[in-house]
Scaffold this active site. Structure first.
Site, PDB file in Angstrom:
ATOM      1  N   GLU A  37      46.670  58.181  51.539  1.00 14.08           N
ATOM      2  CA  GLU A  37      45.402  57.821  50.876  1.00 14.08           C
ATOM      3  C   GLU A  37      45.554  56.474  50.178  1.00 14.08           C
ATOM      4  O   GLU A  37      46.681  55.981  50.028  1.00 14.08           O
ATOM      5  CB  GLU A  37      45.002  58.913  49.881  1.00 14.08           C
ATOM      6  CG  GLU A  37      46.076  59.229  48.874  1.00 14.08           C
ATOM      7  CD  GLU A  37      45.908  60.606  48.220  1.00 14.08           C
ATOM      8  OE1 GLU A  37      45.651  60.636  47.012  1.00 14.08           O
ATOM      9  OE2 GLU A  37      46.047  61.631  48.913  1.00 14.08           O
ATOM     10  N   LYS A  69      45.905  53.611  47.398  1.00  7.48           N
ATOM     11  CA  LYS A  69      46.424  53.512  46.038  1.00  7.48           C
ATOM     12  C   LYS A  69      45.458  52.620  45.272  1.00  7.48           C
ATOM     13  O   LYS A  69      45.451  51.393  45.429  1.00  7.48           O
ATOM     14  CB  LYS A  69      47.827  52.925  46.029  1.00  7.48           C
ATOM     15  CG  LYS A  69      48.432  52.909  44.638  1.00  7.48           C
ATOM     16  CD  LYS A  69      49.912  52.593  44.711  1.00  7.48           C
ATOM     17  CE  LYS A  69      50.633  52.803  43.407  1.00  7.48           C
ATOM     18  NZ  LYS A  69      50.020  52.218  42.236  1.00  7.48           N
ATOM     19  N   ARG A  87      47.024  58.850  30.975  1.00  3.36           N
ATOM     20  CA  ARG A  87      48.394  59.216  31.348  1.00  3.36           C
ATOM     21  C   ARG A  87      49.331  59.074  30.155  1.00  3.36           C
ATOM     22  O   ARG A  87      50.240  59.881  29.976  1.00  3.36           O
ATOM     23  CB  ARG A  87      48.847  58.320  32.493  1.00  3.36           C
ATOM     24  CG  ARG A  87      50.274  58.535  32.891  1.00  3.36           C
ATOM     25  CD  ARG A  87      50.595  57.775  34.163  1.00  3.36           C
ATOM     26  NE  ARG A  87      51.974  58.005  34.550  1.00  3.36           N
ATOM     27  CZ  ARG A  87      53.000  57.279  34.139  1.00  3.36           C
ATOM     28  NH1 ARG A  87      52.783  56.253  33.338  1.00  3.36           N
ATOM     29  NH2 ARG A  87      54.217  57.547  34.532  1.00  3.36           N
ATOM     30  N   TYR A  94      42.433  62.896  42.973  1.00  5.01           N
ATOM     31  CA  TYR A  94      43.454  63.096  43.997  1.00  5.01           C
ATOM     32  C   TYR A  94      44.371  64.303  43.798  1.00  5.01           C
ATOM     33  O   TYR A  94      45.138  64.619  44.687  1.00  5.01           O
ATOM     34  CB  TYR A  94      44.260  61.831  44.272  1.00  5.01           C
ATOM     35  CG  TYR A  94      44.879  61.144  43.081  1.00  5.01           C
ATOM     36  CD1 TYR A  94      44.459  59.870  42.744  1.00  5.01           C
ATOM     37  CD2 TYR A  94      45.869  61.739  42.324  1.00  5.01           C
ATOM     38  CE1 TYR A  94      45.013  59.193  41.667  1.00  5.01           C
ATOM     39  CE2 TYR A  94      46.432  61.081  41.255  1.00  5.01           C
ATOM     40  CZ  TYR A  94      46.002  59.812  40.925  1.00  5.01           C
ATOM     41  OH  TYR A  94      46.549  59.165  39.863  1.00  5.01           O
ATOM     42  N   LYS A 130      53.351  49.400  48.735  1.00  4.47           N
ATOM     43  CA  LYS A 130      52.611  48.337  48.053  1.00  4.47           C
ATOM     44  C   LYS A 130      52.300  47.190  49.004  1.00  4.47           C
ATOM     45  O   LYS A 130      53.193  46.685  49.677  1.00  4.47           O
ATOM     46  CB  LYS A 130      53.453  47.786  46.889  1.00  4.47           C
ATOM     47  CG  LYS A 130      53.633  48.755  45.731  1.00  4.47           C
ATOM     48  CD  LYS A 130      52.374  48.833  44.928  1.00  4.47           C
ATOM     49  CE  LYS A 130      52.510  49.063  43.469  1.00  4.47           C
ATOM     50  NZ  LYS A 130      53.334  48.518  42.571  1.00  4.47           N
ATOM     51  N   CYS A 169      39.724  16.957  20.462  1.00  2.00           N
ATOM     52  CA  CYS A 169      38.909  17.270  21.634  1.00  2.00           C
ATOM     53  C   CYS A 169      39.116  16.173  22.677  1.00  2.00           C
ATOM     54  O   CYS A 169      38.953  14.996  22.377  1.00  2.00           O
ATOM     55  CB  CYS A 169      37.436  17.362  21.238  1.00  2.00           C
ATOM     56  SG  CYS A 169      36.339  17.479  22.666  1.00  2.00           S
ATOM     57  N   CYS A 199      35.409  14.199  23.054  1.00  2.00           N
ATOM     58  CA  CYS A 199      34.783  13.382  22.012  1.00  2.00           C
ATOM     59  C   CYS A 199      35.771  12.899  20.951  1.00  2.00           C
ATOM     60  O   CYS A 199      35.423  12.104  20.088  1.00  2.00           O
ATOM     61  CB  CYS A 199      33.627  14.132  21.354  1.00  2.00           C
ATOM     62  SG  CYS A 199      34.186  15.482  20.294  1.00  2.00           S
ATOM     63  N   CYS A 250      36.704  22.506  19.449  1.00  2.00           N
ATOM     64  CA  CYS A 250      36.089  21.240  19.061  1.00  2.00           C
ATOM     65  C   CYS A 250      34.902  21.637  18.186  1.00  2.00           C
ATOM     66  O   CYS A 250      34.050  22.418  18.608  1.00  2.00           O
ATOM     67  CB  CYS A 250      35.587  20.478  20.285  1.00  2.00           C
ATOM     68  SG  CYS A 250      34.503  19.111  19.854  1.00  2.00           S
ATOM     69  N   CYS A 307      29.259  17.208  20.681  1.00  2.00           N
ATOM     70  CA  CYS A 307      30.252  16.832  21.696  1.00  2.00           C
ATOM     71  C   CYS A 307      29.607  16.905  23.080  1.00  2.00           C
ATOM     72  O   CYS A 307      29.032  17.934  23.444  1.00  2.00           O
ATOM     73  CB  CYS A 307      31.450  17.775  21.621  1.00  2.00           C
ATOM     74  SG  CYS A 307      32.594  17.570  22.997  1.00  2.00           S
TER      75      CYS A 307
END
Ligand code: IVH
Length: 690
Positions: free
Chosen positions: A118, A120, A146, A242, A330, A429, A432, A447, A452
């Site tokens: 099935e 994952k 869990r 599941y 995986k 910044c 500016c 900033c 700006c």
């Protein structure tokens, strides 16, 4: 045929509505196959809500109206699991899978080996407990995370908000699954945030100036541990079951049978599953699932292969942390290695400075990636990224790719030299030059110059966005031109633009100038909620804006409201209220609002009447009532926003029946329309304190 009022029981009407709603919820949320429209569903839900409000003594925890309840007062309690929630060993390639299969067969001896495979799902696992009631139906009692595998957190109030998790499993379903006679059971499964919900959530967070979640799994985990069930409900989590346990033991003879039982009980089980006799068959399934991966509406990170038969599972047993009878294959992360060419610092609408890695373009899973977000200085330091670093870039469920780690320069690759200097966030910044502010204990720098140009550009882009004021054609390039030419210095300046001015800009023709002006003109009618979002009040995203607009009805009323008054609005807490006050107390913002008002931008909304209890509902009256005349009943229903009709149809919300009720009552019963008596109607008409 005539009926006596005594035959009409609100309890029955309520139970009938609940049953119907459960049926449609199952079709919609579990099977993805609705048979009625959302509006019809909503109407039924509202009808049930009204009936239950009239009869609070009949409200039960398993009613479909009770998914979103109060917050757990003392946070989440720790609870020990009926049996440990273990983890899985991993396999990353065919050889590892083959090695596992050999070991399984060795240990199984003469017992048969068949596998159940099935998906994952990439979320977090939960354990949901049901107890069978005196009625014979099983009720959801507890939902646990869990945790450390031994003990989890009691997140029942949040699990209840997941629509694909039934609050009640009827005796009939228990019987259909072959579970008659059990005292209770436990379902284990994976809670995920669908990619669409995840993107919606992040868009909303971005608008509200909040930090973004990195991926759907983190978002699901964070959401399930949120202390506000109404926020959890909005996030639309989903749950795929599941495992099915009775008394802490697996309930079925095998995994495949167990999934079938879960389906019969009304749980959502992932359809992408199979049984395999050989590793070749498993590999074939893996290949098909990996190819399909990018089309799924949720994230997966592989496939879980479980030995199907219970007896074989028992013989194989467990290592410390994982069963020997299962393995997670995986998939490789969708990633690629490339080089960081530059680290740019961008300025957001709120003034927040964010580092962004400019990458040597690289293809990952069908798209070319050229930039990756680095979030903040801490993240850059954690990764150790510098200009010239080689990095592994991953593309998860999120749209923004991210840098997973710095890697050594690959053999044979050439590129720019890696900088000897670690990256430092600038003190000012970058656009500016204003000194950037960093609040105590925060990593982000801002900033603070509201003029700006970078902030203004982002504010205008956001204002024009489709989900906000929807000014089509006002994109980044054009806004940049408007800013550079000095035609626009504030959002309000958009509304004073004329054709002549626009035509002076490069690449702007007569047609596009006219269409832009039309779009701008049209945006004046976007409405208060959109405007509230557009002006950029921190923490005010789409939903909050709508709630505020509905509660106050005008910009003036919101601007004049005190914190307490603001907090009366659903979902507005102290933080949001303070941010709204701060916005309206600022003189620049006051001037902006005034200018927008002066040019005719709509600043009102329909105020949502809380008293219109029966809005959108249709009633049919039949028979004679103990205390009211039919005319009086009609007038009172209409005053409360309801409608009264002469004939019963599927669209009828309620039939109100009195003594000597006639054929209308039969018709109602035939169509399954809930029937109520006068007392219930009166209770429904009573104004409710909220
Ligand atoms: S079986 C004892 N089945 O993966 C067996 N787990 O790496 C453990 N997961 O904690 C669970 N989809 O959160 C199982 N179809 C699936 C799964 C699944 C996702 C997650 C689960 C578990 C983790 C183990």
């Amino acid at each position: 045929m005539t009926h006596k009022t005594s035959e009409i029981s609100s309890e029955e009407a309520i139970e009938a509505l609940r049953e119907e709603l459960r049926y449609h919820e199952h079709l919609y949320y579990v099977l993805d196959a609705p048979v009625i429209s959302d509006a019809e569903y909503d109407a039924k839900m509202r009808a049930l809500r009204v009936l239950e409000e009239a009869h609070p003594e009949l409200v039960t925890e398993d009613s479909p109206t009770q998914r979103v309840g109060g917050r757990p007062a003392e946070g989440f309690r720790k609870v020990t699991h009926s049996r440990p929630m273990l983890s899985l060993d991993n396999a990353y390639n065919a050889e590892e899978l083959q090695a596992w299969d050999r070991r399984v067969r060795e240990l199984a001896g003469e017992l048969p080996v068949l596998y159940a495979a099935e998906l994952k799902l990439d979320g977090l696992s939960v354990a949901i407990h049901y107890e069978v009631q005196a009625s014979g139906d099983a009720r959801l009692m507890r939902g646990l995370t869990r945790g450390d595998g031994q003990t989890g957190e009691d997140v029942t109030s949040n699990v209840r908000t997941i629509r694909s998790v039934p609050l009640l499993v009827t005796e009939e379903k228990l019987r259909a699954a072959g579970m008659a006679g059990v005292a209770g059971f436990e379902v284990r499964g994976e809670v995920v945030m669908p990619i669409a919900s995840f993107q919606r959530m992040n868009e909303e967070r971005e608008r509200a100036g909040q930090d973004l979640a990195a991926n759907p799994r983190n978002a699901a985990a964070g959401t399930l541990r949120t202390l506000e069930p109404n926020i959890v409900a909005q996030r639309r989590l989903d749950c795929y079951a599941y495992f099915l346990l009775v008394g802490g033991e697996y309930a079925a003879a095998g995994q495949a049978a167990s999934l079938e039982m879960l389906e019969k009980l009304g749980f959502r089980v992932n359809p992408h599953r199979t049984t395999c006799g050989t590793v070749e068959e498993i590999l074939d399934f893996l290949e098909r699932m990996e190819a399909m991966r990018s089309t799924l509406p949720y994230e997966i990170d592989g496939v879980v292969i479980k030995v199907d038969a219970q007896p074989t599972q028992l013989r194989l047993g467990y290592t410390g942390r994982a069963p020997r009878w299962a393995i997670a294959y995986k998939f490789a992360a969708r990633a690629a290695v490339t080089q960081v060419l530059e680290i740019e610092v961008t300025v957001g609408r709120t003034g927040k400075l964010s580092p962004v890695a400019v990458l040597r373009p690289v293809g990952i899973g069908g798209t070319t990636v050229e930039r990756a977000g680095l979030f903040n200085a801490d993240e850059v330091a954690r990764l150790g990224v510098r200009v010239g670093s080689w990095v592994r870039v991953e593309r998860g469920g999120d749209v923004i790719p991210k840098i997973a780690e710095v890697v050594p320069k690959p053999e044979g690759e050439s590129g720019i030299e890696e900088s000897v200097e670690p990256f430092r966030m600038p003190d000012a910044c970058p656009v500016c030059g204003t000194i950037a502010r960093q609040a105590e204990g925060e990593v982000d720098r801002y900033c603070v110059n509201t003029d700006c140009p970078a902030r203004l550009l982002q504010s205008l882009l956001y204002f024009a966005h489709r989900g906000v004021m929807n000014i089509d054609g006002l994109g980044e390039a054009l806004i940049q031109q408007l800013l550079d030419s000095g035609l626009v210095r504030s959002i309000a300046d958009l509304y004073t633009l004329n054709e002549e001015q626009l035509l002076k800009l490069e690449r702007v023709g007569k047609k596009s100038a006219q269409s832009l002006l039309e779009q701008i003109e049209r945006s004046k009618q976007a409405g208060l909620a959109r405007l509230l979002m557009g002006v950029g009040i921190r923490f005010v995203g789409e939903r909050t804006a709508e709630l505020l607009a509905g509660a106050f009805g005008s910009m003036e009323a919101i601007a004049a409201a005190g914190r307490e008054e603001l907090e009366m609005v659903d979902e507005v807490g102290p933080k949001v209220a303070a941010s709204i006050r701060e916005f309206f107390e600022n003189e620049r913002n006051q001037a902006l609002v005034e200018r927008l008002r002066a040019v005719g931008v709509k600043m009102t909304a329909e105020k949502k009447q809380r008293s219109a209890e029966l809005a959108g509902m249709t009633f049919v009256l039949t028979g004679s009532f103990p205390t009211m005349s039919r005319e009086e009943a009609k007038a009172r229903i209409e005053a409360a926003g309801g409608k009264v009709s002469g004939s019963v149809s599927k669209k009828t919300s309620f039939v109100v029946a009195g003594e000597e009720a006639g054929s209308k009552l039969d018709k109602a019963q035939e169509l399954g329309v809930p029937v109520i008596d006068e007392a219930t109607l009166l209770a429904m008409l009573e104004p409710k304190a909220k």
